[in-house]
Each structure stands twice: as structure tokens, then as C-alpha cells.
Write a protein that holds these residues in place. Structure first.
Motif, mmCIF file in Angstrom:
data_model
loop_
_atom_site.group_PDB
_atom_site.id
_atom_site.type_symbol
_atom_site.label_atom_id
_atom_site.label_comp_id
_atom_site.label_asym_id
_atom_site.label_seq_id
_atom_site.Cartn_x
_atom_site.Cartn_y
_atom_site.Cartn_z
ATOM 1 N N VAL A 127 0.834 -1.206 0.000
ATOM 2 C CA VAL A 127 0.000 0.000 0.000
ATOM 3 C C VAL A 127 0.869 1.255 0.000
ATOM 4 C CG1 VAL A 127 -1.606 1.366 1.409
ATOM 5 C CG2 VAL A 127 -2.035 -1.066 1.032
ATOM 6 N N HIS A 128 1.902 1.276 0.833
ATOM 7 C CA HIS A 128 2.767 2.461 0.926
ATOM 8 C C HIS A 128 3.539 2.705 -0.370
ATOM 9 C CE1 HIS A 128 2.846 1.828 5.577
ATOM 10 N NE2 HIS A 128 1.741 2.429 5.173
ATOM 11 N N VAL A 129 4.071 1.643 -0.957
ATOM 12 C CA VAL A 129 4.825 1.777 -2.210
ATOM 13 C C VAL A 129 3.916 2.300 -3.316
ATOM 14 C CG1 VAL A 129 6.061 0.500 -4.023
ATOM 15 C CG2 VAL A 129 6.597 0.074 -1.611
ATOM 16 N N ARG A 130 2.723 1.707 -3.430
ATOM 17 C CA ARG A 130 1.773 2.163 -4.464
ATOM 18 C C ARG A 130 1.385 3.616 -4.230
ATOM 19 N NH1 ARG A 130 -0.816 -2.945 -3.871
ATOM 20 N NH2 ARG A 130 -2.416 -1.934 -2.643
ATOM 21 N N ALA A 131 1.107 3.980 -2.995
ATOM 22 C CA ALA A 131 0.678 5.348 -2.687
ATOM 23 C C ALA A 131 1.745 6.363 -3.082
ATOM 24 C CB ALA A 131 0.354 5.477 -1.201
ATOM 25 N N HIS A 132 3.003 6.058 -2.803
ATOM 26 C CA HIS A 132 4.063 7.006 -3.159
ATOM 27 C C HIS A 132 4.208 7.150 -4.670
ATOM 28 C CE1 HIS A 132 5.161 7.069 1.037
ATOM 29 N NE2 HIS A 132 5.917 8.100 0.761
ATOM 30 N N ARG A 190 8.651 4.997 -7.072
ATOM 31 C CA ARG A 190 8.580 3.832 -6.190
ATOM 32 C C ARG A 190 9.979 3.358 -5.801
ATOM 33 N NH1 ARG A 190 3.981 -0.063 -8.945
ATOM 34 N NH2 ARG A 190 2.188 1.263 -8.498
ATOM 35 N N ILE A 191 10.886 3.321 -6.776
ATOM 36 C CA ILE A 191 12.266 2.900 -6.517
ATOM 37 C C ILE A 191 12.912 3.826 -5.494
ATOM 38 C CG2 ILE A 191 14.583 2.766 -7.552
ATOM 39 C CD1 ILE A 191 13.150 1.638 -10.084
ATOM 40 N N SER A 192 12.700 5.112 -5.670
ATOM 41 C CA SER A 192 13.244 6.093 -4.727
ATOM 42 C C SER A 192 12.700 5.847 -3.319
ATOM 43 C CB SER A 192 12.893 7.506 -5.208
ATOM 44 O OG SER A 192 13.286 8.456 -4.265
ATOM 45 N N TYR A 193 11.405 5.573 -3.226
ATOM 46 C CA TYR A 193 10.783 5.303 -1.930
ATOM 47 C C TYR A 193 11.362 4.031 -1.312
ATOM 48 C CZ TYR A 193 7.274 4.219 1.594
ATOM 49 O OH TYR A 193 6.654 3.907 2.768
ATOM 50 N N ILE A 194 11.507 2.977 -2.111
ATOM 51 C CA ILE A 194 12.068 1.723 -1.606
ATOM 52 C C ILE A 194 13.511 1.928 -1.154
ATOM 53 C CG2 ILE A 194 12.764 -0.633 -2.258
ATOM 54 C CD1 ILE A 194 10.157 -0.662 -4.008
ATOM 55 N N ARG A 195 14.265 2.716 -1.904
ATOM 56 C CA ARG A 195 15.638 3.033 -1.504
ATOM 57 C C ARG A 195 15.639 3.703 -0.129
ATOM 58 N NH1 ARG A 195 17.159 5.786 -5.776
ATOM 59 N NH2 ARG A 195 18.022 3.971 -6.811
ATOM 60 N N ASP A 196 14.696 4.639 0.073
ATOM 61 C CA ASP A 196 14.600 5.339 1.355
ATOM 62 C C ASP A 196 14.236 4.393 2.507
ATOM 63 O OD1 ASP A 196 15.167 7.694 0.011
ATOM 64 O OD2 ASP A 196 13.099 8.422 0.049
ATOM 65 N N ILE A 197 13.282 3.506 2.276
ATOM 66 C CA ILE A 197 12.811 2.657 3.385
ATOM 67 C C ILE A 197 13.716 1.447 3.637
ATOM 68 C CG2 ILE A 197 10.413 3.414 3.172
ATOM 69 C CD1 ILE A 197 9.774 0.675 1.862
ATOM 70 N N THR A 198 14.683 1.211 2.742
ATOM 71 C CA THR A 198 15.634 0.119 2.975
ATOM 72 C C THR A 198 17.022 0.645 3.331
ATOM 73 O OG1 THR A 198 16.138 -0.054 0.609
ATOM 74 C CG2 THR A 198 14.421 -1.518 1.478
ATOM 75 N N ALA A 199 17.169 1.950 3.430
ATOM 76 C CA ALA A 199 18.479 2.561 3.702
ATOM 77 C C ALA A 199 19.063 2.132 5.049
ATOM 78 C CB ALA A 199 18.375 4.085 3.637
ATOM 79 N N HIS A 200 18.207 1.780 5.988
ATOM 80 C CA HIS A 200 18.675 1.379 7.322
ATOM 81 C C HIS A 200 19.211 -0.052 7.370
ATOM 82 C CE1 HIS A 200 14.710 -0.409 7.193
ATOM 83 N NE2 HIS A 200 15.066 -1.166 8.227
ATOM 84 N N LEU A 201 18.974 -0.839 6.323
ATOM 85 C CA LEU A 201 19.439 -2.221 6.300
ATOM 86 C C LEU A 201 20.949 -2.278 6.066
ATOM 87 C CD1 LEU A 201 16.637 -3.827 4.084
ATOM 88 C CD2 LEU A 201 16.797 -3.840 6.590
ATOM 89 N N ASP A 202 21.597 -3.266 6.679
ATOM 90 C CA ASP A 202 23.034 -3.418 6.406
ATOM 91 C C ASP A 202 23.208 -4.146 5.068
ATOM 92 O OD1 ASP A 202 23.025 -6.256 6.806
ATOM 93 O OD2 ASP A 202 23.353 -5.985 8.955
ATOM 94 N N GLU A 203 24.461 -4.262 4.617
ATOM 95 C CA GLU A 203 24.752 -4.824 3.298
ATOM 96 C C GLU A 203 24.265 -6.268 3.163
ATOM 97 O OE1 GLU A 203 28.601 -5.579 0.413
ATOM 98 O OE2 GLU A 203 28.771 -4.102 2.036
ATOM 99 N N LYS A 204 24.435 -7.062 4.206
ATOM 100 C CA LYS A 204 24.005 -8.464 4.169
ATOM 101 C C LYS A 204 22.482 -8.555 4.038
ATOM 102 C CE LYS A 204 24.505 -12.879 6.468
ATOM 103 N NZ LYS A 204 25.083 -13.639 7.562
ATOM 104 N N GLU A 205 21.759 -7.745 4.812
ATOM 105 C CA GLU A 205 20.291 -7.750 4.738
ATOM 106 C C GLU A 205 19.822 -7.312 3.353
ATOM 107 O OE1 GLU A 205 18.907 -6.682 9.284
ATOM 108 O OE2 GLU A 205 19.816 -5.084 8.071
#
Length: 147
Positions: free
Chosen positions: A19-24, A111-126
Motif C-alpha cells: 500500500v505504501h509503495v503504491r501510494a508514493h 517507487r524505486i526512490s521510496y524503496i531506496r529510502d525505506i531500505t536505507a537502514h538495512l546493512d549490506e548483508k540484509e
């Protein structure tokens, strides 16, 4: 956490993320006066090199008449065009026009930009594991949907 609670948590997370990805991405649609169902139709048309109204209706789980109305609107906006099939002249196919592709690309980029933002906190392995896990889930869902 029990197996049932774990699955409930996964379902909820997938649903909310979707829902969040589609909305953005859909913020861009306001510029073009396209409704969310019209955008979904545009995506399905873009995924194939020509699709019939019947096939589009089935993929969208909508009545044939509703899908025809959506395609009519998209055609008036010069986002799609109806063509006679080369292989079977009785078939009318809906194909994407250049402007339709541009809109899809803008939405996908948002959407890609939003996903990049919401996954920025993940480490490289994740980050490395995430696409593999999602692809595996996607393959299973497609097997269960189409099989």
C-alpha cells in the motif's frame, strides 16, 4: 512467536508495504488525471506486447464493460492504442503508447526512490538477502496462483 502469528505478521507487513509503495508512486498520477485502476490497466498493457480487453479484464478481475471504459479513457489520453492483431485479424489488441510508457517510468522511478529510502537502514548483508527472499516468495505465489 507461533507459526500462525508469524504468518499473520508477514501478511500484514507485505500488505502495508504494498500500500505504501503504491501510494508514493501514485502521487504522479494526479498530474495526468489517471485513476489507480486506470494505472493498473496501463501496467498490465505495458507488461505485454498487446493484450485483449478480455485478458485485461481477467487480470484485473473486472467486468469486460468496466475494462472497456478504462481502456477508452486511456486511449483518449493517448496512453494506449487499439490495434488489429497481426496473427488473427479478428482480435483487437491494446498496446502501450510512448506517453503511457513515460508515465509508468515516472511512477516506477518514484517507487524505486521510496524503496531506496525505506531500505536505507538495512546493512549490506540484509540488502543482499532481501531480493533473493522476495523473489523466492514471488515464485511460490506465482506457482500457487497459476498452477
Amino acid at each position: 512467536m507461533s507459526d500462525k502469528d508469524l504468518i499473520i505478521s508477514i501478511e500484514k507487513s507485505i500488505r502495508y508495504i504494498s500500500v505504501h509503495v503504491r501510494a508514493h508512486g501514485r502521487e504522479i498520477l494526479k498530474e495526468y488525471e489517471i485513476s489507480p485502476p486506470q494505472f493498473v490497466a496501463l501496467q498490465w498493457v505495458g507488461d505485454k506486447e498487446g493484450i485483449t480487453i478480455g485478458e485485461l479484464s481477467n487480470r484485473m478481475y473486472l467486468a469486460h464493460s468496466t475494462t472497456t471504459d478504462i481502456v477508452d479513457k486511456l486511449e483518449k489520453l493517448n496512453l494506449v492504442k487499439r490495434y488489429k492483431s497481426e496473427k488473427d485479424k479478428r482480435l483487437v489488441l491494446v498496446k502501450m503508447e510512448k506517453t503511457g510508457k513515460e508515465i509508468i517510468n515516472k511512477v516506477i522511478n518514484k517507487r524505486i526512490s521510496y524503496i531506496r529510502d525505506i531500505t536505507a537502514h538495512l546493512d549490506e548483508k540484509e540488502l543482499d538477502l532481501l531480493p533473493e527472499i522476495l523473489e523466492s516468495i514471488l515464485r511460490e505465489s506465482e506457482k500457487n496462483t497459476h498452477g
